[in-house]
Each structure stands twice: as structure tokens, then as C-alpha cells.
Design an enzyme around this catalytic site. Structure first.
Site, short mmCIF file in Angstrom:
data_model
loop_
_atom_site.label_atom_id
_atom_site.label_comp_id
_atom_site.label_asym_id
_atom_site.label_seq_id
_atom_site.Cartn_x
_atom_site.Cartn_y
_atom_site.Cartn_z
N HIS A 1 0.85 -1.19 0.00
CA HIS A 1 0.00 0.00 0.00
C HIS A 1 0.89 1.24 0.00
O HIS A 1 2.09 1.16 0.28
CB HIS A 1 -0.90 0.02 1.26
CG HIS A 1 -0.10 0.18 2.53
ND1 HIS A 1 0.59 -0.86 3.10
CD2 HIS A 1 0.14 1.28 3.31
CE1 HIS A 1 1.21 -0.42 4.19
NE2 HIS A 1 0.97 0.86 4.33
N ASP B 144 0.87 5.21 1.81
CA ASP B 144 0.19 5.91 2.90
C ASP B 144 -0.51 7.14 2.33
O ASP B 144 0.01 7.79 1.42
CB ASP B 144 1.20 6.34 3.97
CG ASP B 144 1.83 5.14 4.68
OD1 ASP B 144 1.26 4.03 4.59
OD2 ASP B 144 2.89 5.31 5.30
N HIS C 267 4.80 0.11 -0.12
CA HIS C 267 5.56 -0.70 0.85
C HIS C 267 4.65 -1.76 1.44
O HIS C 267 3.43 -1.71 1.29
CB HIS C 267 6.15 0.21 1.94
CG HIS C 267 5.14 1.07 2.65
ND1 HIS C 267 4.55 2.18 2.06
CD2 HIS C 267 4.60 1.00 3.88
CE1 HIS C 267 3.72 2.74 2.90
NE2 HIS C 267 3.71 2.04 4.03
N ARG D 254 7.02 -9.07 15.74
CA ARG D 254 7.55 -7.72 15.45
C ARG D 254 6.52 -6.65 15.84
O ARG D 254 5.32 -6.83 15.63
CB ARG D 254 7.88 -7.57 13.96
CG ARG D 254 8.55 -6.23 13.66
CD ARG D 254 9.14 -6.21 12.26
NE ARG D 254 8.14 -5.99 11.24
CZ ARG D 254 7.90 -4.80 10.69
NH1 ARG D 254 8.57 -3.73 11.07
NH2 ARG D 254 6.97 -4.68 9.76
#
Ligand SMILES: O=C(O)CCC(=O)C(=O)O
Ligand SMILES: [Fe+2]
Length: 292
Positions: A191, A193, A248, A258
Site C-alpha cells: 500500500h 500511505d 511498501h 515484530r
């Protein structure tokens, strides 16, 4: 918001690492914004212990029992609270992640999560937001400066109006639990941002990737104390396409949980977002129309 779903081969090129305290930073930033839509920053003024404290508090939140996290579930049209990432609604498959969003003071929801014990969480999240906001403003001014522009003349919405900021900031904590079959799951699908820029602390696990030159995924090797800057859709618009928004994604792994933090920075909803006047002329006609 742009998104693609196909996976393709990944190579290991290095996302530029820029010391923003050095005079040469302007040229390096411009080049990274044109070629990658992203870069990494060092010498940024955010103390190292704040990285670990922020991560610790984020982990503390995600390790709460699910019933407790649901006490602060983000309403369907709301901005803050616990839930899946905002982009999840654009994809047909569930993603291997959970998120928690804050805007301004985190106290109201934190009190619901920890009746007695929310003070440290709030203190750390407030410090992180304050430091990152100062840093973002510095980085945006370097980006504009690298194109020969200034805040004051060219992006007036940066200025205080009646003593109020014309920008809004959202802090998103992301959690990617260990995944038994990482090749069949995605932490966050590819996607861009919708912010102006996003500052990412990716933790110390190598699961963040950016798409380079429309053809390959590049892993961003984590380095202690380094922050990742992602350009968002609004930066592509205001720069009239000179700078590009970066595609990204976050992959997942079998052995480590994570946690990352993403700080989204953008103008208030009522601000007209247009290509900046100085970047438009007969050779460079406006590529985008006003968003409102
Ligand atoms: O977790 C990451 O490294 C990426 C997070 C991200 O892209 C986002 O929150 O929009
Ligand atoms: Fe993102």
C-alpha cells in the site's frame, strides 16, 4: 491509496541513509524522494532510550488479553483505538497483524486498558509523538528546501492559525505476531500511505519492504536508532509528481513477534491540497486537482 497484490522477487539494495544534520542532506533527500519515495534518517535528535521504551510500551499493550483490547476497539468510522490496520478494509483477505491508533493524548483509552497503570504508557507515547513531530517538520522543510521552496511562502497550512496547528498527526502501533506459515500470509499488504509523510520505527526485525522502480521489493535492513521516512500520497500531489509516494508492505516471520510504530503527518481535512504553485508552469502543468 494505491495497492497491488502480486508478490515478486526481492533484491537487497540499500535504501539511502541520510545524516540530516549535514549540509549535503538537501541533495541527498531530494534524490531519495525522487528515486525511492523513502529514505532512512540518522542524527535526528530522538534519543535511543525512547525507541526502546516506546517499543516496550507497545508490546505491553499488544500482550493484553483480547477482551481488554476490545474495550478500546476502534469504531468502524473512528480514527483511534484497537483493531486491524485502516488499509485492511480495502483487501479481501485478513492480514497477519493488529494495530492501535492514537491521535493527541492517549489518556482516555489507556485508562480503559489499565485502570491503575497507564501513566508510563501515556508518558512514553506523548514523548514519542512530540519528538517525532518536531523531526517531521524538520524533514519536510528539508524536502521543500531541496526544491527551492519554503514553509512560509509556499505551504501556508504549516503556519499556526489562531494559535492552532493546521496539521494532524496519527500514531499507529503495529503488531505482527509469529506466523506458522509466513509464505502464505502478509502482515500488511502492499500500500501507499495517504499522509504527507510517515515516520516509521520498524523495530529490529527485517520484515519491512519497499517497492523500487516498479519492479522489485527491497528489504529495509533494520539498524539501531535509524528511522524510516516514507513519502505519502499527499507529498506526491504537493510536489506535482517530483517526489513519489512509496509502495511498501510488511511481511511476517515464524520466530519473532515484530512491533513497529508509524507516525502519519498530514494537513487538516479542510486544507486544500494542490501542487505547489512554484512547481507548476507551462513545462510542468499541474498533474493533480485539488482534493477538496
Ligand atoms: O510495520 C511496518 O513496518 C509498516 C507499517 C506501515 O506501513 C503502516 O502502518 O502504514
Ligand atoms: Fe504504510
Amino acid at each position: 491509496m494505491i495497492h497491488v497484490t502480486s508478490r515478486s522477487t526481492m533484491t537487497n539494495h540499500l535504501l539511502p541513509i541520510i545524516d540530516i544534520g549535514k549540509p549535503g542532506a538537501y541533495d541527498l533527500v531530494r534524490h531519495a524522494c525522487e528515486k525511492w519515495g523513502a529514505f532512512q534518517v540518522i542524527n535526528h535528535g530522538v534519543p535511543l532510550n525512547l525507541f526502546s521504551e516506546t517499543e516496550l510500551q507497545a508490546r505491553r499493550l499488544f500482550s493484553l488479553p483480547m477482551e481488554q483490547k476490545h474495550l478500546v476497539a476502534r469504531p468502524p468510522s473512528g480514527i483511534v483505538g484497537y483493531g486491524s490496520h485502516r488499509i485492511a478494509s480495502f483487501f479481501p483477505k485478513l492480514m497477519w497483524s493488529e494495530g492501535y491508533r492514537m491521535m493527541g493524548s492517549p489518556v482516555e483509552n489507556a485508562r480503559k486498558l489499565w485502570l491503575q497503570d497507564h501513566a508510563k504508557f501515556c508518558e512514553v507515547m506523548e514523548q514519542w509523538q512530540a519528538k517525532i513531530k518536531i523531526l517531521i517538520e524538520k524533514i519536510v522543510s528539508i524536502m521543500l528546501g531541496s526544491l527551492g521552496l519554503t514553509h512560509e511562502e509556499d505551504m501556508q497550512w504549516f503556519e499556526l492559525k489562531n494559535g492552532c496547528d493546521r496539521v494532524q498527526c496519527v500514531l499507529q502501533l503495529n503488531s505482527y505476531p509469529m506466523c506458522p506459515d509466513p509464505d502464505r500470509a502478509m502482515g500488511l499488504a502492499p500500500h501507499t500511505d495517504s499522509s504527507l509523510i510517515t515516520l516509521l520505527y520498524q523495530g529490529n526485525i527485517n520484515d519491512l519492504q519497499v517497492y523500487k522502480d516498479g519492479e522489485r521489493w527491497v528489504a529495509i535492513e533494520p539498524i539501531e536508532g535509524v528511522l524510516v521516512v516514507n513519502l505519502g500520497d499527499l507529498m506526491q500531489i504537493v510536489s506535482n509528481g517530483r517526489f513519489k509516494t512509496v509502495l511498501h508492505r510488511a511481511v511476517v516471520n515464524k520466530t519473532q513477534h515484530r512491533v513497529s510504530t508509524a507516525f502519519f503527518y498530514m494537513p487538516l481535512w479542510d486544507v486544500k491540497v494542490l501542487p505547489l504553485r512554484k512547481l507548476v508552469d507551462s513545462d510542468h502543468p499541474p498533474l493533480y486537482q485539488s482534493l477538496i
